[in-house]
Scaffold this active site. Structure first.
Site, mmCIF file in Angstrom:
data_model
loop_
_atom_site.group_PDB
_atom_site.id
_atom_site.type_symbol
_atom_site.label_atom_id
_atom_site.label_comp_id
_atom_site.label_asym_id
_atom_site.label_seq_id
_atom_site.Cartn_x
_atom_site.Cartn_y
_atom_site.Cartn_z
ATOM 1 N N LYS A 69 0.830 -1.213 0.000
ATOM 2 C CA LYS A 69 0.000 0.000 0.000
ATOM 3 C C LYS A 69 0.868 1.269 0.000
ATOM 4 O O LYS A 69 0.451 2.306 -0.508
ATOM 5 C CB LYS A 69 -0.904 -0.018 1.231
ATOM 6 C CG LYS A 69 -2.010 1.021 1.229
ATOM 7 C CD LYS A 69 -2.908 0.783 2.424
ATOM 8 C CE LYS A 69 -3.988 1.827 2.557
ATOM 9 N NZ LYS A 69 -4.856 1.548 3.718
ATOM 10 N N GLU A 167 -10.994 6.004 5.270
ATOM 11 C CA GLU A 167 -10.960 5.133 6.437
ATOM 12 C C GLU A 167 -11.502 5.795 7.705
ATOM 13 O O GLU A 167 -12.342 5.197 8.389
ATOM 14 C CB GLU A 167 -9.534 4.596 6.638
ATOM 15 C CG GLU A 167 -9.211 3.534 5.599
ATOM 16 C CD GLU A 167 -7.731 3.346 5.309
ATOM 17 O OE1 GLU A 167 -6.907 3.884 6.070
ATOM 18 O OE2 GLU A 167 -7.407 2.661 4.324
#
Lengths: 606, 243
Positions: A69, A167
């Protein structure tokens, strides 16, 4: 309406969740663990993802990819200072990082797609239905390239990415659902590789993000590195060994550093143990929480200035925040909690598991999209200002950071020279004055009719959709004709590349299956071997020596097959063992039946 | 939507771009949805932000009511609720949401609201000032001298020697911030004057006196807004140099 699932595609771990009635639930695998380590191992037999891949980190470091990521939507130059921590080789092609594994290279979205596929399979096994539509979470401070890379990963995995959500806001949905909170909340999200702060206002089911800030390169990985660097230094001083030259030992060291860090969240001291190569024995060192805190204090400090900036952008004082919510595994560190508490002046919430809360929130958003949950609405913002390069290399902002999305801006373009047929447009994202200091998102050529300078008028619309992703359209004002624009991403895959990777992923799927079958066969072989050993111990005296020898022989060939790579061979030997032990099983069954009956009789005696 | 009368003739007439439902072709009488087929209707590109949020063109706004209206319309338009609908409806939802979000952001902030109203009523964007306004001339000149002195001294001298200069700059800053607060008070007066005029125009026929009054208020707004922006930029620079 097909079910939509929520995915938290994390730096260290990934999860998938679904809505069970009104309750979001994470889906656990066979071993009962909900978290899938974001690790992909490329073995000779194909791909392995998650927990079994984690074992390959030490065994097979150059072929085992983790923390991918950190590379999503990045160029090589962006990550140059951390390359030394990764055992696998990276290079760049078309502005996109490529990971070299043996002969092949993979883009970060391809690796992420492998993790997504694993989650997809897991959900399909659990729900007993096909999974296609998903919501995937990204750090709030992810720029357009990083969001686009995440969407590409979903496409390559054969998923329909219906929404990218942030998120921290996902976490707020999970909390909001649980507590029906009203007021202003701050979500502090410190994960494995990224940090986000989001300030939200919750009112009558509307989750309005007021401001967000963060650092997409700051997280638990960086905490681990301070421990790694310390231990590397001490090992060199003590034994003269430079462990960084040993890829496998480095991975063992990295994993031990992570474990030490985790243990020090509960204990005030612990021991780090590293096996050294070249017969140098074992390195042991006691480490206290205080020592760890001294190492990471500066890193934690670096999360606080984004918090202050977000508060400023929201026009709020720390005291005006009603609730503080902690998200991400790194918020388990006592010092992190303390610093957050000091900044906001209140005890932060951590009732929901910080590892699972983002996936749970993604499932809630998925349910909103499918029409299940109707009373909640998330109004998120774009984290970075969007603009274009103007004369003199200056960034001219069109959409300011922390603008509620979807949003759009229009800009009129014309020509400077007679007969000019195109205008070059360079799209940027960031807060700096000069174009070169901002993130280059894309370039495109606007076609204009050949006319005297200043006469053509082309209106370009920059629209940021609800995913935080940019869409560009252009219209010739004179003719009222829209023109399609081919945007060349500066740090992203082209549509053609994504298409090709989708094709390749089908090929990988066949290899995946092979690897999976081998793992499953090996696991079963091991279980059968143990059961047979036990049976021999219990009933070996009840059968003849010839039979015992035959069973031993079949076990040996099973062990040999397990060490090989052919799952069919393992299956065949398993069947063999079952056949040879058939009689032994019967004998044992009879004996235990007799015993059971005898026991019964004994018990029944007055 | 019912068209509120605005103060005096506007240079830009409001266009009701649609008179027919894009989907069932029936005449649309609902505000945002067709009354026949209940499909969402695209907000006109010409729709001004006040009309979009159902507000009269006033400068003092009830922020609670503005937020409530924004939330209600967000529930009507947000793409989250159009996921199962046709592509056309999804496109309309996206466009309407974008317009709504921009309208809310503009009207929420008093300065942006005033600049926007000025653009609507006087038909042009704000002035960009490049030289200091007359009544600030001397203060700005003094500040620029102090700043220049500081810039030259800062790299070489030790911190103790810089202290008097720093104190001087801090006091300059305080003075400028005081001027900014004064400007904002004068802006508040103009806001009230505009709203009062708006009420008068609704209850009485528009005469030359009102027309003249309108010109004066708009001119005052324009001047104050550009002076304030100029001053704010100076203060931002000052803060940056001192940091």
């Amino acid at each position: 309406m097909a079910r939509i699932l929520g995915i938290d595609l994390g730096t260290t771990n990934s999860l998938i969740a679904y809505m069970d009635g009104k309750t979001p639930r994470v889906i656990a695998g066979k071993q009962g663990r909900a978290m899938v380590p974001s690790v992909v191992a490329m073995t000779d037999n194909g791909l392995i993802v998650g927990d079994p891949a984690k074992e390959h980190l030490v065994r097979n470091p150059e072929r085992t990819i983790y923390s991918v990521k950190r590379f999503m939507g990045k160029s090589l130059a962006d990550v140059s200072d951390e390359l030394k921590y990764f055992p696998y080789k990276l290079h760049e092609q078309g502005g996109v990082i490529r990971i070299q594994v043996g002969e092949k290279t993979y883009s970060p979205p391809q690796i992420s797609a492998m993790i997504l596929k694993e989650l997809k399979l897991r959900a399909e096994a659990h729900l007993g239905e096909d999974v296609r539509g998903v919501v995937i979470t990204v750090p709030a401070y992810f720029n357009d390239s990083q969001r686009q890379a995440t969407k590409d990963a979903g496409m390559i995995a054969g998923l329909d990415v219906l929404r990218i959500i942030n998120e921290p806001t996902a976490a707020s949905l999970a909390y909001g659902l649980q507590q029906k909170t009203q007021g202003t909340i701050a979500v502090y999200d410190l994960g494995g590789g990224t940090f986000d702060i989001s300030i939200l206002k919750l009112k009558q089911g509307i989750f309005e993000v007021l401001a967000t800030n963060g650092n997409t390169h700051l997280g638990g990985d960086d905490f681990d590195r301070t421990i790694i660097d310390l231990l590397l230094h001490e090992i060199r001083a003590e034994s003269g060994l430079d462990l960084s030259q040993y890829a496998d030992q480095m991975q063992a060291l990295r994993l031990e550093a992570e474990r030490v860090k985790i243990r020090l969240s509960d204990d005030v001291k612990t021991q780090a143990t590293i096996e050294l190569p070249e017969g140098k024995g074992t390195f042991r060192r006691e480490m206290t929480r205080e020592q760890l805190e001294a190492l990471v204090s500066d890193l934690i400090e670096r999360t606080l200035s984004p918090c202050r900036l977000a508060l400023k952008d929201a026009g709020l004082q720390p005291s005006q925040i009603d609730e503080v919510v902690l998200v991400g595994g790194s918020t388990r560190m006592p010092l992190v909690r303390q610093r957050v508490q000091d900044l906001f002046g209140k005890v932060p919430h951590c009732e929901l598991n910080p590892d699972e809360v983002v996936a749970l929130g993604a499932a809630v958003q998925a349910d909103i999209l499918s029409g299940g949950t109707q009373d909640m609405l998330l109004l998120d913002v774009t984290p970075l200002s969007l603009g274009i390069e103007t004369m003199g290399g200056v960034m001219s902002p069109l959409i300011r950071r922390n603008t509620t999305i979807p949003t759009s801006a229009k800009e009129m373009f014309t020509t400077y020279v007679d007969g000019q047929t195109s205008v070059d447009i360079h799209i940027l994202q960031g807060e700096r004055e000069l174009a070169k200091d901002n993130r280059s998102l894309a370039r495109f050529q606007l076609k204009v009719p050949p006319l005297p300078a200043g006469v053509p008028r082309v209106e370009v619309q920059f629209l940021i959709d609800a995913n935080g992703i940019l869409n560009v359209t252009a219209k010739d004002v004179r003719t009222n004709q829209t023109q399609s624009i081919e945007v060349k991403p500066s740090h992203g895959l082209t549509d053609d590349e994504v298409e090709r990777m989708i094709g390749e992923s089908f090929k990988f799927a066949a290899e995946d299956l092979k690897a999976r079958q081998l793992i499953e066969a090996r696991t079963e072989a091991e279980a059968i071997r143990k059961a047979t050993e036990k049976a021999l111990g219990l009933g070996g005296h009840l059968i003849g020596p010839e039979e015992t020898r035959a069973i031993r022989a079949s076990l040996e060939s099973l062990t040999a097959a397990s060490a090989g790579e052919d799952h069919r061979a393992v299956r065949a030997r398993i069947a063999d063992v079952e056949k040879t032990t058939h009689h032994l099983a019967e004998v044992l069954m009879d004996t235990s039946l007799k015993e059971a009956l005898q026991n019964k009789k004994l018990e029944e005696l007055p | 939507m019912e068209q509120k009368p605005t103060v005096l003739p506007k240079r830009t007439e409001l266009h009701m771009a649609r008179s027919m439902c894009w989907h069932c072709q029936s005449e649309v009488t609902g505000e945002y949805f067709c009354e026949q087929c209940v499909k969402v209707q695209p907000l006109s590109k010409e729709l001004d932000y006040f009309t979009c949020l159902g507000l009269p063109r006033l400068l003092n706004i009830d922020l609670e009511a503005l937020e409530a209206k924004f939330y209600t319309l967000s529930r009507s338009f947000h793409p989250d609720f159009y996921h199962n609908k046709t592509d056309s409806e999804q496109a309309i939802s996206l466009g309407n949401s974008a317009l709504l979000n921009i309208a809310y952001r503009t009207l929420k902030d008093p300065i942006q609201r005033a600049e926007y109203l000025l653009k609507l009523e006087a038909g042009s964007a704000k002035d960009i000032r490049t030289s200091p306004p007359a009544d600030l001339f001397e203060e700005i000149l003094a500040l620029q001298e102090d700043l220049e002195e500081y810039r030259q001294a800062a790299p070489s001298q030790n911190q103790a020697a810089l202290e008097p200069l720093k104190a001087k700059l801090a006091s300059d800053r305080e003075q400028l911030e005081q001027r900014q607060r004064e400007m904002e008070l004068r802006l508040a007066d103009l806001f009230n004057a505009w709203d009062l005029l708006h009420a008068q125009a609704e209850s009485a026929p528009v005469d030359d006196r009102l027309r003249k009054e309108r010109e004066t208020i708009l001119k005052g707004l324009r001047e104050l807004l550009s002076n304030r922006t100029y001053l704010r930029n100076i203060i931002t620079d000052l803060v940056a140099v001192m940091a």
